[in-house]
Each structure stands twice: as C-alpha cells, then as structure tokens.
Design a protein around this motif. Structure first.
Motif, PDB file in Angstrom:
ATOM      1  N   ASN A   1       7.515  79.219  -0.448  1.00  0.00           N
ATOM      2  CA  ASN A   1       6.161  79.314  -1.151  1.00  0.00           C
ATOM      3  C   ASN A   1       5.271  79.587  -0.029  1.00  0.00           C
ATOM      4  O   ASN A   1       4.866  78.679   0.525  1.00  0.00           O
ATOM      5  CB  ASN A   1       5.742  78.220  -2.039  1.00  0.00           C
ATOM      6  CG  ASN A   1       4.739  78.196  -2.859  1.00  0.00           C
ATOM      7  OD1 ASN A   1       3.795  79.115  -2.622  1.00  0.00           O
ATOM      8  ND2 ASN A   1       4.368  77.231  -3.393  1.00  0.00           N
ATOM      9  N   ARG A   2       4.687  80.860   0.029  1.00  0.00           N
ATOM     10  CA  ARG A   2       3.875  81.273   1.238  1.00  0.00           C
ATOM     11  C   ARG A   2       2.277  80.862   0.662  1.00  0.00           C
ATOM     12  O   ARG A   2       1.436  80.812   1.654  1.00  0.00           O
ATOM     13  CB  ARG A   2       4.096  82.938   1.744  1.00  0.00           C
ATOM     14  CG  ARG A   2       5.494  83.183   2.069  1.00  0.00           C
ATOM     15  CD  ARG A   2       5.632  84.447   2.298  1.00  0.00           C
ATOM     16  NE  ARG A   2       4.431  85.063   3.225  1.00  0.00           N
ATOM     17  CZ  ARG A   2       4.755  84.980   4.518  1.00  0.00           C
ATOM     18  NH1 ARG A   2       5.969  84.673   5.031  1.00  0.00           N
ATOM     19  NH2 ARG A   2       3.674  85.437   5.501  1.00  0.00           N
ATOM     20  N   ASP A   3       2.102  80.857  -0.566  1.00  0.00           N
ATOM     21  CA  ASP A   3       0.918  80.530  -1.184  1.00  0.00           C
ATOM     22  C   ASP A   3       0.583  79.095  -0.902  1.00  0.00           C
ATOM     23  O   ASP A   3      -0.956  78.562  -1.414  1.00  0.00           O
ATOM     24  CB  ASP A   3       0.702  80.995  -2.390  1.00  0.00           C
ATOM     25  CG  ASP A   3       0.760  82.494  -2.484  1.00  0.00           C
ATOM     26  OD1 ASP A   3       0.213  83.158  -1.552  1.00  0.00           O
ATOM     27  OD2 ASP A   3       1.175  82.909  -3.752  1.00  0.00           O
ATOM     28  N   ALA A   4       1.322  78.148  -0.565  1.00  0.00           N
ATOM     29  CA  ALA A   4       1.106  76.713  -0.480  1.00  0.00           C
ATOM     30  C   ALA A   4       0.117  76.423   0.596  1.00  0.00           C
ATOM     31  O   ALA A   4      -0.198  77.278   1.451  1.00  0.00           O
ATOM     32  CB  ALA A   4       2.428  75.863  -0.187  1.00  0.00           C
TER      33      ALA A   4
ATOM     34  N   ASP B   1       6.213  77.250   4.830  1.00  0.00           N
ATOM     35  CA  ASP B   1       7.227  78.400   4.595  1.00  0.00           C
ATOM     36  C   ASP B   1       7.995  78.478   6.176  1.00  0.00           C
ATOM     37  O   ASP B   1       7.983  79.765   6.361  1.00  0.00           O
ATOM     38  CB  ASP B   1       6.588  79.491   4.158  1.00  0.00           C
ATOM     39  CG  ASP B   1       7.765  80.467   3.886  1.00  0.00           C
ATOM     40  OD1 ASP B   1       8.663  80.155   3.376  1.00  0.00           O
ATOM     41  OD2 ASP B   1       7.462  81.816   3.991  1.00  0.00           O
ATOM     42  N   GLY B   2       8.054  77.571   6.892  1.00  0.00           N
ATOM     43  CA  GLY B   2       8.825  77.642   8.056  1.00  0.00           C
ATOM     44  C   GLY B   2       7.803  78.125   9.392  1.00  0.00           C
ATOM     45  O   GLY B   2       8.363  77.853  10.475  1.00  0.00           O
TER      46      GLY B   2
ATOM     47  N   LYS C   1     -11.179  65.941  11.410  1.00  0.00           N
ATOM     48  CA  LYS C   1     -11.942  66.718  10.523  1.00  0.00           C
ATOM     49  C   LYS C   1     -11.239  66.841   9.441  1.00  0.00           C
ATOM     50  O   LYS C   1     -10.049  67.099   9.164  1.00  0.00           O
ATOM     51  CB  LYS C   1     -12.598  67.945  11.115  1.00  0.00           C
ATOM     52  CG  LYS C   1     -13.653  67.639  12.319  1.00  0.00           C
ATOM     53  CD  LYS C   1     -14.738  66.954  12.002  1.00  0.00           C
ATOM     54  CE  LYS C   1     -15.582  66.622  13.538  1.00  0.00           C
ATOM     55  NZ  LYS C   1     -15.819  68.138  14.089  1.00  0.00           N
ATOM     56  N   SER C   2     -11.878  67.359   8.165  1.00  0.00           N
ATOM     57  CA  SER C   2     -11.529  67.691   6.885  1.00  0.00           C
ATOM     58  C   SER C   2     -11.033  68.968   7.143  1.00  0.00           C
ATOM     59  O   SER C   2     -11.828  69.956   7.388  1.00  0.00           O
ATOM     60  CB  SER C   2     -12.462  67.670   5.678  1.00  0.00           C
ATOM     61  OG  SER C   2     -12.735  66.146   5.558  1.00  0.00           O
ATOM     62  N   THR C   3      -9.636  69.541   6.648  1.00  0.00           N
ATOM     63  CA  THR C   3      -9.261  70.584   6.815  1.00  0.00           C
ATOM     64  C   THR C   3      -8.358  71.166   6.011  1.00  0.00           C
ATOM     65  O   THR C   3      -7.871  70.393   4.990  1.00  0.00           O
ATOM     66  CB  THR C   3      -8.365  70.885   8.270  1.00  0.00           C
ATOM     67  OG1 THR C   3      -7.275  69.829   8.200  1.00  0.00           O
ATOM     68  CG2 THR C   3      -9.178  70.336   9.641  1.00  0.00           C
ATOM     69  N   GLN C   4      -8.116  72.567   5.902  1.00  0.00           N
ATOM     70  CA  GLN C   4      -7.052  73.205   5.076  1.00  0.00           C
ATOM     71  C   GLN C   4      -6.328  73.944   5.946  1.00  0.00           C
ATOM     72  O   GLN C   4      -6.690  74.404   6.984  1.00  0.00           O
ATOM     73  CB  GLN C   4      -7.576  73.824   3.850  1.00  0.00           C
ATOM     74  CG  GLN C   4      -8.399  75.053   4.339  1.00  0.00           C
ATOM     75  CD  GLN C   4      -8.527  76.191   3.188  1.00  0.00           C
ATOM     76  OE1 GLN C   4      -7.503  76.470   2.308  1.00  0.00           O
ATOM     77  NE2 GLN C   4      -9.635  76.822   2.940  1.00  0.00           N
ATOM     78  N   THR C   5      -5.067  74.166   5.553  1.00  0.00           N
ATOM     79  CA  THR C   5      -3.979  74.832   6.317  1.00  0.00           C
ATOM     80  C   THR C   5      -3.557  75.730   5.269  1.00  0.00           C
ATOM     81  O   THR C   5      -3.064  75.443   4.210  1.00  0.00           O
ATOM     82  CB  THR C   5      -2.878  73.982   7.203  1.00  0.00           C
ATOM     83  OG1 THR C   5      -3.495  72.819   7.689  1.00  0.00           O
ATOM     84  CG2 THR C   5      -2.145  74.854   7.837  1.00  0.00           C
ATOM     85  N   ARG C   6      -3.237  77.222   5.929  1.00  0.00           N
ATOM     86  CA  ARG C   6      -2.715  78.101   4.916  1.00  0.00           C
ATOM     87  C   ARG C   6      -2.140  79.457   5.804  1.00  0.00           C
ATOM     88  O   ARG C   6      -2.571  79.189   6.966  1.00  0.00           O
ATOM     89  CB  ARG C   6      -3.819  78.809   3.799  1.00  0.00           C
ATOM     90  CG  ARG C   6      -5.146  79.654   4.685  1.00  0.00           C
ATOM     91  CD  ARG C   6      -6.040  80.332   3.843  1.00  0.00           C
ATOM     92  NE  ARG C   6      -7.247  80.921   4.411  1.00  0.00           N
ATOM     93  CZ  ARG C   6      -6.899  82.139   4.760  1.00  0.00           C
ATOM     94  NH1 ARG C   6      -5.785  82.924   4.866  1.00  0.00           N
ATOM     95  NH2 ARG C   6      -8.060  82.865   5.334  1.00  0.00           N
ATOM     96  N   LEU C   7      -1.246  80.055   5.204  1.00  0.00           N
ATOM     97  CA  LEU C   7      -0.542  80.949   5.635  1.00  0.00           C
ATOM     98  C   LEU C   7      -1.155  82.473   5.688  1.00  0.00           C
ATOM     99  O   LEU C   7      -1.457  82.787   4.494  1.00  0.00           O
ATOM    100  CB  LEU C   7       0.600  80.971   5.532  1.00  0.00           C
ATOM    101  CG  LEU C   7       2.008  81.752   6.219  1.00  0.00           C
ATOM    102  CD1 LEU C   7       1.913  81.214   7.670  1.00  0.00           C
ATOM    103  CD2 LEU C   7       3.165  81.833   5.487  1.00  0.00           C
ATOM    104  N   ASP C   8      -1.362  83.094   6.682  1.00  0.00           N
ATOM    105  CA  ASP C   8      -2.092  84.192   6.534  1.00  0.00           C
ATOM    106  C   ASP C   8      -1.183  85.482   7.452  1.00  0.00           C
ATOM    107  O   ASP C   8      -1.074  85.338   8.598  1.00  0.00           O
ATOM    108  CB  ASP C   8      -3.296  84.652   7.428  1.00  0.00           C
ATOM    109  CG  ASP C   8      -3.952  85.675   7.394  1.00  0.00           C
ATOM    110  OD1 ASP C   8      -3.433  86.874   6.455  1.00  0.00           O
ATOM    111  OD2 ASP C   8      -5.119  86.055   8.100  1.00  0.00           O
ATOM    112  N   ASP C   9      -0.316  86.214   6.552  1.00  0.00           N
ATOM    113  CA  ASP C   9       0.898  86.934   7.055  1.00  0.00           C
ATOM    114  C   ASP C   9       1.821  85.990   7.585  1.00  0.00           C
ATOM    115  O   ASP C   9       2.590  85.171   6.998  1.00  0.00           O
ATOM    116  CB  ASP C   9       0.241  87.912   8.172  1.00  0.00           C
ATOM    117  CG  ASP C   9       1.331  89.110   8.179  1.00  0.00           C
ATOM    118  OD1 ASP C   9       2.523  89.031   7.518  1.00  0.00           O
ATOM    119  OD2 ASP C   9       1.301  89.895   8.957  1.00  0.00           O
TER     120      ASP C   9
END
Length: 248
Positions: free
Chosen positions: A197-200, A215-216, A231-239
């Motif tokens: 799930n790359r959108d997680a 996603d690994g 700090k408050s953060t979000q982590t996402r996958l870009d490519d």
C-alpha cells in the motif's frame, strides 16, 4: 497374593500457542561486495536495526554464478543478521555454494492458546495469532488502541489502519496494512503499507521514532531531519523516496 495395580498418572496436557512475526526482507544484488558495503553503512548508522529481528533473504536478484555468493550467508551471520528463511533461490544452491539452509523460527510475540484438532490442521486465523487480530479485522477496517504501546510490544494489523490513542514507547512496534495514526509520541518503530500500500501514511503528534517505513522504504532516526524531531509530522511515499513532513 495378587499384585495391586495403581492407576497410571495422567499425561500432562500439551499447550500450543501461536506466535505472530514481522520479518525484515533483505534483497541482495550483484556485485555482492558492494551490496555488503551498503549493508555495513546501514548498520553503522543504526547499530540496532537488525538486533533480535527475524530476517528473510530474498535471492531473486542473484544467480548461482555471482561472485561471493558462497560467502554471503557467513557474511550476514558475522553482521548479526539472523536468517529464518531464504526465498528466490534454486533448490540446488545449498550443494552448489555450500550453504546451510536456515531452519525454524525464533522470537516472536506470544498470543492466545490454539486448539489443535486431531488432524493437526490449525484453525483459521492462527497465522496471525489464534484469531486475535484476524477476528478484529472481520469486525472493523481499522484497529483502535486506547492505551500506550509499551516497550517490547508488537502490534501487527495487516488488514487496515492502526490508531493509537497514546504514545508508542522505544522498543515497541506498530505495523499496519494501511496508515498509522499516533496521538502521542512515536518513539519506537512504525511500519505502514504492509502488502504494497504505497498510499499509506504515518502521522504522529511528536516524532522521535527509531524507524519509520512505508511499503518497504524506511528511514532510521539518524536519517530524519533534525528540525522535525519532537514535532507533529506526517510520513508519505513519493515515488521511491520516503518523505517526513511537518503537520503544523
């Protein structure tokens, strides 16, 4: 005089318990000497990254003729990497390169007791721990944890999102098939997007993680931007790049 017969002592009941694992997967590629140098660099940045963790070796990118293949397993053992299984290798490799094929598992998280029928087949849901998390997935698409996750705990919910109303201690681990939401401090490990799930995403109120992954693709504490620690953060996958971004 006839001999007195004493009843035989009852045999002890054998208790079987399930265990839930989350293994790391290593996918070496040729040239192996350069790949091992990259592994050494990772271990230098995070010495405890492989400590006590089961590892699966994926040999799908390797061939029996690759230079250094025979020395690969001893090299991993010297670095403290504990293999529990090998994938993607030809069955003839052990004889060709002299490998001792890994046998069995170690560690894991103890869960509830399993009722094992006479035919030996485990009941449905046993792979994730006697139906604990599997049953939860049938009821709801996400898992809500209303208390802090303590050091040494491992929460694996491959079916959807995980939300923690509290903090995740150092040495604890959250793994989710979807996104991970933490309303406190993330000090342990958070692994989102299990199963591709790359959108997680990983969202937390305070970022102090040992490791985050989607996603690994992973990032250790040593690689995180200093200005975002705490700090408050979000982590996402870009490519193929893992991005740690501020929420505020």
């Amino acid at each position: 005089m006839s001999e007195i017969q004493h009843p035989s002592a009852p045999l002890p009941q054998i208790r079987v318990r399930g265990r839930s694992f989350m293994a790391l997967v290593l996918s070496p590629e040729p040239p192996l000497a350069a790949w091992l140098q990259g592994l050494d660099a990772q271990i230098t940045r995070s010495a405890s990254f492989f400590a006590g963790r089961p590892v699966i070796l994926d040999c799908g990118l390797l061939d029996a003729t690759d230079a250094g293949l025979a020395e690969l397993l001893p090299a991993l053992a010297d670095r403290g990497v504990r293999l529990i299984a090998i994938e993607g290798a030809d069955a003839a490799w052990p004889a060709t390169v002299g490998w001792d094929w890994p046998q069995g598992f170690a560690g894991g998280r103890a869960v509830g007791p399993l009722e094992v029928p006479e035919d030996g087949a485990l009941p449905a849901g046993s792979a994730t721990g006697a139906g604990t998390l599997a049953d939860a997935a049938q009821v709801q698409p996400s898992l809500l944890i209303e208390e802090p996750v303590r050091s040494g705990q491992s929460i694996v919910f491959a079916e959807g999102d995980v939300t923690v109303i509290g903090s995740v201690a150092s040495g604890a681990e959250i793994a989710a098939g979807g996104s991970i939401h933490i309303y406190g401090t993330l000090r342990g490990r958070a692994v989102a997007g299990l199963g591709g799930n790359r959108d997680a995403r990983i969202l937390c109120r305070r970022m102090n993680a040992e490791l985050i992954a989607i996603d690994g693709y992973y990032m250790t504490a040593e690689d995180m931007p200093v200005e975002l620690i705490g700090k408050s953060t979000q982590t996402r996958l870009d490519d193929e790049t893992l991005l740690l971004l501020p929420l505020d």
